[in-house]
Design a protein around this motif. Sequence first.
Motif: not given
Length: 492
Positions: A177-178, A229-232, A207-214
């Motif tokens: 989301i822009p 963050p994505t919509g999900f 590393h937690f943010l990387e995990y969320l992106s995975d």
Amino acid sequence: MAKKQYTDKELMQMAIDVMNKSINEPRPDGKVPPKVGAVLLFPDGRIETAFRGELREGDHAEFTLMERKLANENLEGCILFTTLEPCVERNPPKVPCCKRTTNARIKKVFVGIEDRDPTVDGKGIKHLEKHLVEVKMFDREFQRIIEQENKDFLKQALERKIEKEEEDLLSPIEIAIPNYDRSKLSDKALQKFIDEAKLDYKINDDHFLEYLSDFGAMEWDKDKKHFVPTGFGVLLFGNNPRAKFKNAVLKAHVTYGDEKIEPKDFDEALVLLPDQIEDWLKKVLPLAKDTSSFKRKDVPDFPTNVLREAIVNALVHRDYELAEAKCEIKIDTNKIIVTSPGKPLPAITLEELNSFEAPSLSRNPIITYVFSLMDYVEEKGFGMKTFKTLNKEYGLPIPKYTYKNPFLTLTFPRTTEAIKYVIDKGSINELNKDELKAFETFRSNKPVTKAEFVEYSDLATRTAERLIKKYVDLNLIKVQGSGKSTKYIINE
């Protein structure tokens, strides 16, 4: 001599047997290839099979079957059984297996499980359906076997970052989301996810943010050098999900006769809702005495764990692209209704939902994945085990799914007499309470013999025969087969 006639279950098992012969190529990058088996049923009953790596290292099962074994044959009218969703992307000049299938004009495909790799993850099935292929999923008993045999592949697939997506199949809620950043997410929601999923992270840890992106909840913005963050991600963990998605709410209504309880909106981050909803249910449901132990205690008169499961399913599997439609729960004296926007996925029928044996398939795999880590749902499935227990454990009628555009509705009768609210036939009103109670045997959506009806209903044989005749005469059940193989099934 006539060709052997195979059942769908026999062909599913055959595909699994073939899958287990897979020869997986060594990968220097440590990536685990899947085990895949494919079976092709010709109109004349002939069978051809293939497995991954059968003729050449790394070759996909569908490619081996259709291009290396059957390249010069007409496959139109064949039915394909494949243990894994066909791939969507191959490096040119290779053709993805989903396109290879539609190019062969195969019009019916049974898929074992979804390929959780983000480059596929439902897009292979969407491609088939877009090209008017009838897609059916393997029965859940076979899906569990395939998942177990491919557990290492499936684990890696969920951990891989999205590298490429087909734009025509990409949902808006999968996109970053822009102008959003980490500050749009709720610390409370993120901490709950970490705690419930037993993750070894701190909420502000990169590393937690990387995990969320995975798994698709965040995305790295190369220009701004931070995670977005994505919509999900916003739906699952957002501070205020409705600021971006107006439909991200569960609206709750309770009416007992003339008494109305104040409506309530549940509109926080999705990971916070299950516990909030369960606490609310315990407050608004009437109390009954639990006498199962020496010490009596007040408990809700309808099992909250069952309703919580129904509501979680509604939140997880709903169609969030229906902008104006919202999830709802309505409770009154006779029934409890849970509605969820979005029709059942094409590979899942209402009959399968109403047998509570729906195959494993998710409209929102990222939400399903997060909720499965938190033990809120069975991963990738509907997890409706508790619905089956209502009659046996609680003496309550089983619920029923219906669909009226745009809502999938699940109705729970609260009493035996309330079964009349879920059977769309006026003749149901001619049954008394005992006849309604016995009628539950047929509401499982499975064919039942006379002997099974006698056993399940605990009625005398003559009484059971009289009731069966009455149900048939009232057009409530219909006859399947004849003679010793006669069975009866609900007439929807």
